[in-house]
Design a protein around this motif. Sequence first.
Motif, mmCIF file in Angstrom:
data_model
loop_
_atom_site.group_PDB
_atom_site.id
_atom_site.type_symbol
_atom_site.label_atom_id
_atom_site.label_comp_id
_atom_site.label_asym_id
_atom_site.label_seq_id
_atom_site.Cartn_x
_atom_site.Cartn_y
_atom_site.Cartn_z
ATOM 1 N N ARG A 161 -5.871 2.431 9.903
ATOM 2 C CA ARG A 161 -6.523 1.782 8.763
ATOM 3 C C ARG A 161 -7.808 2.506 8.374
ATOM 4 N NH1 ARG A 161 -5.214 -4.655 8.382
ATOM 5 N NH2 ARG A 161 -3.136 -4.559 9.304
ATOM 6 N N ASP A 162 -8.517 3.058 9.348
ATOM 7 C CA ASP A 162 -9.723 3.824 9.019
ATOM 8 C C ASP A 162 -9.367 5.066 8.208
ATOM 9 O OD1 ASP A 162 -11.854 2.305 10.150
ATOM 10 O OD2 ASP A 162 -11.179 2.896 12.141
ATOM 11 N N GLU A 163 -8.260 5.708 8.554
ATOM 12 C CA GLU A 163 -7.836 6.880 7.779
ATOM 13 C C GLU A 163 -7.368 6.482 6.385
ATOM 14 O OE1 GLU A 163 -6.201 10.019 11.087
ATOM 15 O OE2 GLU A 163 -5.100 8.121 10.877
ATOM 16 N N LEU A 164 -6.708 5.329 6.280
ATOM 17 C CA LEU A 164 -6.315 4.841 4.965
ATOM 18 C C LEU A 164 -7.541 4.486 4.122
ATOM 19 C CD1 LEU A 164 -3.262 2.543 5.813
ATOM 20 C CD2 LEU A 164 -3.239 4.929 5.052
ATOM 21 N N ALA A 191 0.598 6.412 -3.065
ATOM 22 C CA ALA A 191 1.697 6.799 -2.178
ATOM 23 C C ALA A 191 1.831 8.319 -2.107
ATOM 24 C CB ALA A 191 2.998 6.167 -2.662
ATOM 25 N N GLU A 192 1.667 8.968 -3.248
ATOM 26 C CA GLU A 192 1.782 10.427 -3.289
ATOM 27 C C GLU A 192 0.735 11.082 -2.378
ATOM 28 O OE1 GLU A 192 3.447 14.012 -4.145
ATOM 29 O OE2 GLU A 192 4.223 12.026 -4.670
ATOM 30 N N ARG A 193 -0.456 10.484 -2.279
ATOM 31 C CA ARG A 193 -1.481 11.031 -1.370
ATOM 32 C C ARG A 193 -0.998 11.005 0.071
ATOM 33 N NH1 ARG A 193 -6.660 11.213 -3.768
ATOM 34 N NH2 ARG A 193 -7.332 12.181 -1.823
ATOM 35 N N ILE A 194 -0.293 9.933 0.433
ATOM 36 C CA ILE A 194 0.242 9.835 1.788
ATOM 37 C C ILE A 194 1.326 10.887 2.008
ATOM 38 C CG2 ILE A 194 1.566 8.397 3.389
ATOM 39 C CD1 ILE A 194 -1.278 7.454 3.159
ATOM 40 N N PHE A 195 2.250 10.985 1.085
ATOM 41 C CA PHE A 195 3.360 11.930 1.239
ATOM 42 C C PHE A 195 2.828 13.361 1.389
ATOM 43 C CE2 PHE A 195 5.886 8.822 -1.633
ATOM 44 C CZ PHE A 195 6.092 7.979 -0.547
ATOM 45 N N GLY A 206 -0.335 0.875 -2.095
ATOM 46 C CA GLY A 206 0.438 2.107 -2.136
ATOM 47 C C GLY A 206 0.263 2.953 -0.892
ATOM 48 N N LEU A 207 -0.960 3.042 -0.406
ATOM 49 C CA LEU A 207 -1.227 3.829 0.806
ATOM 50 C C LEU A 207 -0.524 3.225 2.023
ATOM 51 C CD1 LEU A 207 -5.058 4.430 0.314
ATOM 52 C CD2 LEU A 207 -3.284 6.188 0.197
ATOM 53 N N ALA A 208 -0.682 1.914 2.212
ATOM 54 C CA ALA A 208 -0.113 1.266 3.390
ATOM 55 C C ALA A 208 1.416 1.275 3.357
ATOM 56 C CB ALA A 208 -0.637 -0.165 3.502
ATOM 57 N N PRO A 231 1.113 0.889 -16.070
ATOM 58 C CA PRO A 231 2.145 1.916 -16.201
ATOM 59 C C PRO A 231 3.261 1.736 -15.178
ATOM 60 C CG PRO A 231 0.165 2.828 -15.198
ATOM 61 C CD PRO A 231 -0.190 1.449 -15.656
ATOM 62 N N THR A 232 4.436 2.203 -15.518
ATOM 63 C CA THR A 232 5.594 2.074 -14.634
ATOM 64 C C THR A 232 6.212 3.442 -14.363
ATOM 65 O OG1 THR A 232 7.006 1.608 -16.547
ATOM 66 C CG2 THR A 232 6.130 -0.285 -15.337
ATOM 67 N N GLY A 233 5.344 4.437 -14.237
ATOM 68 C CA GLY A 233 5.790 5.792 -13.938
ATOM 69 C C GLY A 233 4.901 6.419 -12.879
ATOM 70 N N PRO A 234 4.877 7.742 -12.797
ATOM 71 C CA PRO A 234 4.090 8.435 -11.774
ATOM 72 C C PRO A 234 2.593 8.166 -11.855
ATOM 73 C CG PRO A 234 5.666 9.928 -12.802
ATOM 74 C CD PRO A 234 5.667 8.671 -13.616
ATOM 75 N N ASP A 235 2.099 7.728 -13.033
ATOM 76 C CA ASP A 235 0.675 7.470 -13.183
ATOM 77 C C ASP A 235 0.272 6.069 -12.737
ATOM 78 O OD1 ASP A 235 2.164 6.474 -15.259
ATOM 79 O OD2 ASP A 235 0.685 6.920 -16.816
ATOM 80 N N ASN A 236 1.213 5.260 -12.290
ATOM 81 C CA ASN A 236 0.870 3.959 -11.706
ATOM 82 C C ASN A 236 0.025 4.199 -10.459
ATOM 83 O OD1 ASN A 236 1.489 1.680 -9.646
ATOM 84 N ND2 ASN A 236 2.093 0.800 -11.605
ATOM 85 N N LEU A 237 -1.039 3.430 -10.288
ATOM 86 C CA LEU A 237 -1.975 3.659 -9.178
ATOM 87 C C LEU A 237 -1.294 3.509 -7.822
ATOM 88 C CD1 LEU A 237 -4.760 4.217 -8.081
ATOM 89 C CD2 LEU A 237 -5.390 1.838 -8.539
ATOM 90 N N ILE A 238 -0.367 2.582 -7.693
ATOM 91 C CA ILE A 238 0.363 2.424 -6.434
ATOM 92 C C ILE A 238 1.133 3.704 -6.110
ATOM 93 C CG2 ILE A 238 2.228 1.157 -5.289
ATOM 94 C CD1 ILE A 238 1.437 -1.282 -7.004
#
Length: 305
Positions: free
Chosen positions: A117-120, A65-69, A103-105, A54-61
């Motif tokens: 990295r442990d928190e990620l 990223a949204e979890r970080i934000f 996405g997280l990093a 997918p190339t929208g909000p449902d992309n896993l990356i």
Amino acid sequence: MKRVTVTVPASTANLGPGFDCFGLALALRNTVRFEAIRQGLEVDVEGEGADDLPTGPDNLIVRAAERIFQKVGRRPPGLRVYADNQIPPGSGLGSSAAAAVGGLAAANALVEGGLTRDELLRLAWEIEGHADNAAPALFGGLNVISVAGSGGETELLRRSIPLGELRVAIALPALRISTAQMRAALPEQVPFQDAAFNIGRAALTLEALRTGDYALLGLALADRLHQPYRKRLLPGYDAAVAAARRAGAAAVALSGAGPALVAFAPTGHERIAQAMALAFEQEGLPTRVFVLPADRQGVQISVVG
């Protein structure tokens, strides 16, 4: 505008007896680039799986990223995401963990979240439901992970195991089997003797990998918890394992939930990979092969602007 580039290694998990606990990073990398823009979301995917992801909000990356934000309480006004995938999706080589970690990093660096990295790793575990691929993707090398609930909280333990020089041969047959299907193939309960068998073999597998003892690895890398059940969904599994051993492999295992097989040997990796491929192809499954060294760096991050 600020730009972050992240590369994340592939990984092979379980390694036979270490079900949901062992993960080894491999030198095959996905690249993720985040760029802060004025507004909106733009996602561009190239390489492996480009036509299917997918190339929208449902992309896993993007979801990672949204979890970080949300966690750090900061976000860019808009986000441009570029992904160049070298890890085949649905292969058993940690593609989804690489996407989540990427996405997280990238998001953590983009908004200067300051997470370790442990928190990620904990966030990746929450996204993935298991951490055996995410740990090597983050830290590189050979990782042991243990997850247990305690007093309403989940304890997540991780340690790196030192490794000597290591390369593996991989055969990836063209067979689409989801991780969910492979999980569904497992029994709800296993005999006590099988659990005890795996505990002993898992400890010996770590010692064999740590010391480079291929004779011990050939005896230790055996499993009774998942491979006997999962291999029924993979035509040519037994033939490919036998072919790899005849070609010189010390040990062979299902890579993660498969369908890739990973073979360990001191030499002759190309020959071993081709032998496994031929066995799968005789079952009507076109097969790709890889010979990969262990990755020792884990996720790598570059920030510009």
